[in-house]
Design an enzyme around this catalytic site. Structure first.
Site, PDB file in Angstrom:
ATOM      1  N   LYS A  23       0.857  -1.190   0.000  1.00 24.00           N
ATOM      2  CA  LYS A  23       0.000   0.000   0.000  1.00 24.00           C
ATOM      3  C   LYS A  23       0.891   1.237   0.000  1.00 24.00           C
ATOM      4  O   LYS A  23       1.767   1.390   0.872  1.00 24.00           O
ATOM      5  CB  LYS A  23      -0.874  -0.049   1.252  1.00 24.00           C
ATOM      6  CG  LYS A  23      -2.172   0.693   1.153  1.00 24.00           C
ATOM      7  CD  LYS A  23      -3.021   0.373   2.376  1.00 24.00           C
ATOM      8  CE  LYS A  23      -4.322   1.119   2.366  1.00 24.00           C
ATOM      9  NZ  LYS A  23      -5.052   0.943   3.624  1.00 24.00           N
TER      10      LYS A  23
HETATM   11  O1  G3P Z   1      -9.064   2.079   4.729  1.00 25.87           O
HETATM   12  C1  G3P Z   1      -8.942   3.398   5.171  1.00 25.87           C
HETATM   13  C2  G3P Z   1      -9.555   3.556   6.484  1.00 25.87           C
HETATM   14  O2  G3P Z   1      -8.896   2.792   7.444  1.00 25.87           O
HETATM   15  C3  G3P Z   1      -9.693   4.948   6.918  1.00 25.87           C
HETATM   16  O3  G3P Z   1     -10.844   4.991   7.637  1.00 25.87           O
HETATM   17  O4  G3P Z   1     -12.461   5.895   9.199  1.00 25.87           O
HETATM   18  O5  G3P Z   1     -10.008   6.512   9.393  1.00 25.87           O
HETATM   19  O6  G3P Z   1     -11.391   7.410   7.539  1.00 25.87           O
HETATM   20  P1  G3P Z   1     -11.197   6.288   8.498  1.00 25.87           P
END
Ligand code: G3P
Length: 218
Positions: A87
């Protein structure tokens, strides 16, 4: 549509795997830190542990911000296990690193994508997945689902093989909206996935079947 779980939590990964519907896992440095996984060797060991639980792709994120560091880390992560997908953030060096790694046959996931232009560069560089963060766009009063639809249309029109991975999913409705928008993959915490099961008519239907069954046994 493929279902990935977006967590580094082993119990939740096992629970999703046991459901039989899991196609892979995505992680990021924040999710690893949340589980208390610290230090390079512990992080690498944790990725291997995840790969032993699931059968699909497992995204492991590079920490370096420059090209040389990204490809060094990417090659190391990729050598850990055949299921590892490297990634890489959507920056200038990141796009260069994705081009390099994909040229070596290493699967990549271009992350932190918030615009069709970024997704276009990721596809041109040969990314296996493009991670578009829908929840974080919604957070700033932008339309995350609209971005998924735009990227899907663009990839279909030009025939790019990069898969549209909807990330930063916050709730069950996001998953259903991603289906309509044409996402190839959703990566979600466990709760929104389990939320797909919820329907009051299923609950009341089971209750009625059980009570009728009991009556028929009397
Ligand atoms: O896959 C990306 C994710 O982990 C981010 O999520 O909720 O931190 O925006 P969030």
């Amino acid at each position: 549509m493929k279902f990935f779980i977006d967590t580094a939590n082993i119990d939740q990964i096992k629970e999703a795997q046991d459901l039989g519907i899991l196609d892979g896992v995505t992680t990021n440095p924040s999710l690893m830190a949340k589980e208390g996984i610290r230090g390079e060797q512990n992080i690498l060991d944790h990725y291997k542990k995840i790969c032993e639980i699931v059968q699909g792709d497992v995204s492991a994120e590079v920490i370096s911000l420059n090209f040389d560091g990204m490809i060094r880390e990417g090659e190391k992560l990729s050598a850990l296990h055949p299921q590892i997908v490297v990634k890489v953030p959507c920056t200038k060096d990141g796009i260069k690193a994705i081009k390099y790694l994909s040229g070596k046959g290493i699967k990549t996931n271009c992350t932190l994508v918030f615009s069709p232009g970024q997704a276009l560069l990721a596809a041109k560089a040969g990314a296996t997945y493009v991670s578009s963060f829908i929840g974080r766009l919604d957070d700033i009063a932008s339309d995350g689902i609209e971005l998924i639809a735009k990227i899907s249309d663009m990839y279909n029109y030009y025939g790019y093989e990069t898969l549209v991975l909807a990330a930063s999913i916050r709730h069950t409705m996001h998953i259903l909206q991603c289906v309509e928008a044409g996402a190839d993959v959703i990566t979600s915490p466990l709760a929104p996935i389990l939320g797909l099961l919820n329907h009051p008519l299923t609950d009341s239907g089971i209750e009625k079947f059980m009570s009728d069954y009991k009556k028929s046994c009397q």
